[in-house]
Design a protein around this motif. Structure first.
Motif, PDB file in Angstrom:
ATOM      1  N   VAL A 224       2.427  -0.608 -10.161  1.00  0.00           N
ATOM      2  CA  VAL A 224       3.405   0.363  -9.667  1.00  0.00           C
ATOM      3  C   VAL A 224       3.932   1.224 -10.813  1.00  0.00           C
ATOM      4  O   VAL A 224       4.030   2.450 -10.698  1.00  0.00           O
ATOM      5  CB  VAL A 224       4.571  -0.351  -8.954  1.00  0.00           C
ATOM      6  CG1 VAL A 224       5.709   0.628  -8.659  1.00  0.00           C
ATOM      7  CG2 VAL A 224       4.089  -0.992  -7.663  1.00  0.00           C
ATOM      8  N   VAL A 225       4.265   0.590 -11.948  1.00  0.00           N
ATOM      9  CA  VAL A 225       4.773   1.331 -13.106  1.00  0.00           C
ATOM     10  C   VAL A 225       3.715   2.294 -13.639  1.00  0.00           C
ATOM     11  O   VAL A 225       4.012   3.456 -13.965  1.00  0.00           O
ATOM     12  CB  VAL A 225       5.219   0.361 -14.226  1.00  0.00           C
ATOM     13  CG1 VAL A 225       5.537   1.131 -15.503  1.00  0.00           C
ATOM     14  CG2 VAL A 225       6.438  -0.431 -13.777  1.00  0.00           C
TER      15      VAL A 225
ATOM     16  N   SER B 261      -3.799  -6.463 -12.678  1.00  0.00           N
ATOM     17  CA  SER B 261      -3.930  -7.293 -11.477  1.00  0.00           C
ATOM     18  C   SER B 261      -2.548  -7.790 -11.037  1.00  0.00           C
ATOM     19  O   SER B 261      -2.439  -8.649 -10.177  1.00  0.00           O
ATOM     20  CB  SER B 261      -4.847  -8.488 -11.753  1.00  0.00           C
ATOM     21  OG  SER B 261      -4.339  -9.273 -12.829  1.00  0.00           O
ATOM     22  N   VAL B 262      -1.502  -7.219 -11.671  1.00  0.00           N
ATOM     23  CA  VAL B 262      -0.117  -7.567 -11.354  1.00  0.00           C
ATOM     24  C   VAL B 262       0.531  -6.379 -10.638  1.00  0.00           C
ATOM     25  O   VAL B 262       0.505  -5.254 -11.137  1.00  0.00           O
ATOM     26  CB  VAL B 262       0.679  -7.897 -12.630  1.00  0.00           C
ATOM     27  CG1 VAL B 262       2.126  -8.251 -12.284  1.00  0.00           C
ATOM     28  CG2 VAL B 262       0.016  -9.041 -13.387  1.00  0.00           C
TER      29      VAL B 262
ATOM     30  N   ALA C  19      -4.614   1.973 -17.336  1.00  0.00           N
ATOM     31  CA  ALA C  19      -3.719   0.816 -17.209  1.00  0.00           C
ATOM     32  C   ALA C  19      -3.710   0.277 -15.781  1.00  0.00           C
ATOM     33  O   ALA C  19      -3.723  -0.942 -15.559  1.00  0.00           O
ATOM     34  CB  ALA C  19      -2.299   1.204 -17.647  1.00  0.00           C
ATOM     35  N   PHE C  20      -3.688   1.176 -14.807  1.00  0.00           N
ATOM     36  CA  PHE C  20      -3.710   0.746 -13.407  1.00  0.00           C
ATOM     37  C   PHE C  20      -5.007   0.012 -13.080  1.00  0.00           C
ATOM     38  O   PHE C  20      -4.997  -1.027 -12.415  1.00  0.00           O
ATOM     39  CB  PHE C  20      -3.547   1.949 -12.485  1.00  0.00           C
ATOM     40  CG  PHE C  20      -3.739   1.611 -11.027  1.00  0.00           C
ATOM     41  CD1 PHE C  20      -2.763   0.922 -10.331  1.00  0.00           C
ATOM     42  CD2 PHE C  20      -4.905   1.971 -10.367  1.00  0.00           C
ATOM     43  CE1 PHE C  20      -2.944   0.595  -8.991  1.00  0.00           C
ATOM     44  CE2 PHE C  20      -5.100   1.652  -9.031  1.00  0.00           C
ATOM     45  CZ  PHE C  20      -4.117   0.963  -8.340  1.00  0.00           C
TER      46      PHE C  20
ATOM     47  N   PHE D 241       0.837  -1.199   0.000  1.00  0.00           N
ATOM     48  CA  PHE D 241       0.000   0.000   0.000  1.00  0.00           C
ATOM     49  C   PHE D 241       0.872   1.249   0.000  1.00  0.00           C
ATOM     50  O   PHE D 241       0.638   2.208  -0.746  1.00  0.00           O
ATOM     51  CB  PHE D 241      -0.902  -0.038   1.234  1.00  0.00           C
ATOM     52  CG  PHE D 241      -1.757   1.183   1.441  1.00  0.00           C
ATOM     53  CD1 PHE D 241      -2.653   1.606   0.474  1.00  0.00           C
ATOM     54  CD2 PHE D 241      -1.687   1.896   2.628  1.00  0.00           C
ATOM     55  CE1 PHE D 241      -3.447   2.719   0.675  1.00  0.00           C
ATOM     56  CE2 PHE D 241      -2.477   3.003   2.842  1.00  0.00           C
ATOM     57  CZ  PHE D 241      -3.360   3.417   1.866  1.00  0.00           C
ATOM     58  N   GLY D 242       1.920   1.238   0.821  1.00  0.00           N
ATOM     59  CA  GLY D 242       2.838   2.365   0.860  1.00  0.00           C
ATOM     60  C   GLY D 242       3.583   2.550  -0.454  1.00  0.00           C
ATOM     61  O   GLY D 242       3.765   3.676  -0.922  1.00  0.00           O
ATOM     62  N   ILE D 243       3.985   1.450  -1.060  1.00  0.00           N
ATOM     63  CA  ILE D 243       4.699   1.524  -2.339  1.00  0.00           C
ATOM     64  C   ILE D 243       3.799   2.069  -3.439  1.00  0.00           C
ATOM     65  O   ILE D 243       4.223   2.881  -4.274  1.00  0.00           O
ATOM     66  CB  ILE D 243       5.243   0.132  -2.721  1.00  0.00           C
ATOM     67  CG1 ILE D 243       6.335  -0.293  -1.736  1.00  0.00           C
ATOM     68  CG2 ILE D 243       5.795   0.137  -4.150  1.00  0.00           C
ATOM     69  CD1 ILE D 243       6.828  -1.715  -1.924  1.00  0.00           C
ATOM     70  N   LEU D 244       2.544   1.630  -3.475  1.00  0.00           N
ATOM     71  CA  LEU D 244       1.602   2.130  -4.486  1.00  0.00           C
ATOM     72  C   LEU D 244       1.439   3.637  -4.361  1.00  0.00           C
ATOM     73  O   LEU D 244       1.467   4.371  -5.354  1.00  0.00           O
ATOM     74  CB  LEU D 244       0.243   1.433  -4.330  1.00  0.00           C
ATOM     75  CG  LEU D 244       0.175  -0.040  -4.735  1.00  0.00           C
ATOM     76  CD1 LEU D 244      -1.181  -0.623  -4.356  1.00  0.00           C
ATOM     77  CD2 LEU D 244       0.417  -0.209  -6.231  1.00  0.00           C
ATOM     78  N   ASN D 245       1.251   4.117  -3.131  1.00  0.00           N
ATOM     79  CA  ASN D 245       1.119   5.559  -2.913  1.00  0.00           C
ATOM     80  C   ASN D 245       2.394   6.294  -3.288  1.00  0.00           C
ATOM     81  O   ASN D 245       2.365   7.345  -3.933  1.00  0.00           O
ATOM     82  CB  ASN D 245       0.771   5.834  -1.440  1.00  0.00           C
ATOM     83  CG  ASN D 245      -0.706   5.706  -1.151  1.00  0.00           C
ATOM     84  OD1 ASN D 245      -1.492   6.598  -1.449  1.00  0.00           O
ATOM     85  ND2 ASN D 245      -1.097   4.571  -0.586  1.00  0.00           N
ATOM     86  N   ALA D 246       3.527   5.728  -2.887  1.00  0.00           N
ATOM     87  CA  ALA D 246       4.802   6.390  -3.128  1.00  0.00           C
ATOM     88  C   ALA D 246       5.138   6.461  -4.610  1.00  0.00           C
ATOM     89  O   ALA D 246       5.768   7.425  -5.061  1.00  0.00           O
ATOM     90  CB  ALA D 246       5.913   5.665  -2.376  1.00  0.00           C
ATOM     91  N   SER D 247       4.724   5.459  -5.382  1.00  0.00           N
ATOM     92  CA  SER D 247       5.078   5.428  -6.802  1.00  0.00           C
ATOM     93  C   SER D 247       4.498   6.618  -7.547  1.00  0.00           C
ATOM     94  O   SER D 247       5.122   7.154  -8.466  1.00  0.00           O
ATOM     95  CB  SER D 247       4.587   4.122  -7.438  1.00  0.00           C
ATOM     96  OG  SER D 247       3.177   4.014  -7.373  1.00  0.00           O
ATOM     97  N   ILE D 248       3.314   7.068  -7.146  1.00  0.00           N
ATOM     98  CA  ILE D 248       2.700   8.235  -7.793  1.00  0.00           C
ATOM     99  C   ILE D 248       3.547   9.477  -7.558  1.00  0.00           C
ATOM    100  O   ILE D 248       3.931  10.189  -8.496  1.00  0.00           O
ATOM    101  CB  ILE D 248       1.277   8.470  -7.250  1.00  0.00           C
ATOM    102  CG1 ILE D 248       0.398   7.258  -7.495  1.00  0.00           C
ATOM    103  CG2 ILE D 248       0.658   9.713  -7.899  1.00  0.00           C
ATOM    104  CD1 ILE D 248      -0.987   7.374  -6.881  1.00  0.00           C
TER     105      ILE D 248
END
Length: 422
Positions: A320-321, A314-315, A309-310, A265-272
């Protein structure tokens, strides 16, 4: 003419202190948002509850925006920002207490939830003053010739704090739990409160100080709606952010779709935010002045594609990309919009213009969160995100074709007039 100095604004000591204060505030606010989103969804397992958080913030932020802008233009900016930070510390302290078992032992889930909503509502009221105050203070710390560079560094600092806040928000939940994380946030806010007094008080540049509120607000709104460049940029971002807001649903994707837990969850938020800060750092070396309108339209169109795309992914790494690229596109659009506002807004109207900006763009984030939560409730989170991305593409296409002023906007001459070279 001298070449562009990518570090021009950083050569002013007070601006560096301002950036540090802003970093601490945004880092704390970003972490707080992530933690509260996680806590509320953990308590309710209802995506609509996440949308309500956005609604609770948008109501006071939107209704108070113009009045806040008037106050900012009439008052000394350093002390006003200090007052806002002090109030923010009370919100952080309250959220910490509402999530601490020793305080809320015996409370019902509903009572805790309503308490969180109440503090978020207070935060929305406060945010109406934060934006105009910060926007106005920047112009008093650095000379006009470095406004574009200062706007880029300020926005980049905001995004850098957001990326770290989002990243550490998820990790801190995993490492120490929600209450202790909110306690850390409270400490950071108090640090920023102490540091703000290292910036000297600034003069009030409004020649119409003391004018009636009605007349003041009318002037601010009239200026924005008569300036096609500002109005076009704000309208485009407002609608795009409204339909392209996915942040409110990331906790749903992390827990129920991608199944990656609090760290994911933190990585998803941080990627933006990481995508945004990378693109904004690059713009300090490659100014976006030439064909600014087309670049604004193009960046938001790419943003819409990434959101789709997001929603379809489901991967985890693909998600993240997609979010990283959406953040990069969004970062470019933010730099262009902030540069337009800094270059084309008179000093005495910065508070009011920034307030109108917050009504157009800032509030649309929370309204977008409510729209995303409601859509997720009705058609599912993945379809809701894809729908938002499609609406963003449609919006950009329509505005691009119909708004010639925005489409042909070029800031090259404005840069030269402020001592910058394209």
């Amino acid at each position: 003419m001298a070449k562009t100095d990518p570090y021009a604004a950083l050569r002013f000591k007070e601006f560096n202190m301002f950036l540090l204060v802003r970093f601490l505030l945004v880092f704390g606010w970003s972490m707080q948002f992530i933690v509260i989103e996680w806590e509320v969804y953990t308590l309710t397992k209802d995506p609509l509850a996440l949308g309500i958080i956005g609604l609770m913030e948008i109501i006071p932020a939107f209704t108070m925006a113009l009045f806040a802008g008037h106050i900012v233009d009439q008052r000394e900016k350093r002390n006003l920002l200090a007052l806002c930070i002090a109030a923010f510390s009370l919100i952080s302290l309250g959220l910490f207490l509402l999530t601490w078992d020793k305080v809320v032992a015996g409370w019902t889930t509903t009572s805790v939830l309503y308490g969180i909503y109440a503090l978020v509502f207070f935060g929305g009221f406060l945010r109406a003053f934060f934006g105009p105050t910060i926007f106005s203070l920047i112009a008093l710390i650095v000379p006009k010739k470095v406004y574009p560079n200062a706007a880029t560094w300020s926005t980049s600092t905001w995004k850098a704090a957001a990326v770290l806040g989002a990243l550490f928000g998820g990790f801190f939940i995993h490492w120490m739990g929600v209450p202790k994380t909110l306690c850390v946030i409270f400490i950071m806010v108090m640090m920023s409160l102490g540091l703000i007094f290292l910036i000297k008080k600034k003069p009030i540049l409004n020649p119409n100080r003391g004018e009636p509120i009605k007349q003041s607000l009318k002037k601010g709104v009239k200026f924005v709606f008569s300036n096609k460049a500002i109005l076009g940029a704000l309208t485009l971002d407002m609608i795009a952010v409204l339909f392209g807001g996915t942040v409110a649903l990331l906790s749903v994707f992390a827990q129920d779709i991608l199944k990656v837990g609090s760290q994911g969850f933190g990585i998803l938020n941080a990627s933006i935010s990481l995508g945004s800060i990378v693109s904004m750092f690059l713009t300090t070396y490659m100014p976006v002045s030439k064909h600014a309108g087309k670049k604004l339209l193009g960046s938001i169109f790419v943003f819409g594609l990434c959101i789709i795309a997001f929603g379809l992914s489901s991967v985890f790494w693909i998600s993240v990309v997609a979010l990283f690229l959406s953040g990069a596109a969004d970062g470019i659009s933010m730099v262009i919009r902030q540069t337009i506002l800094q270059l084309k807004t008179p000093d005495e109207m910065r508070g009011r213009v920034s307030s109108v900006n917050s009504m157009f763009v800032g509030s649309s984030n929370e309204l977008g969160a409510f729209e995303s939560g409601l859509a997720a409730k009705l058609i599912g989170p993945a379809r809701a995100v894809v729908f938002g991305g499609i609406m963003t593409l449609i919006t950009v296409t329509i505005i691009g074709k119909r708004n010639k002023v925005l489409r042909t906007l070029d800031l090259t001459e404005d840069y030269k007039a402020h001592g910058q070279e394209n």
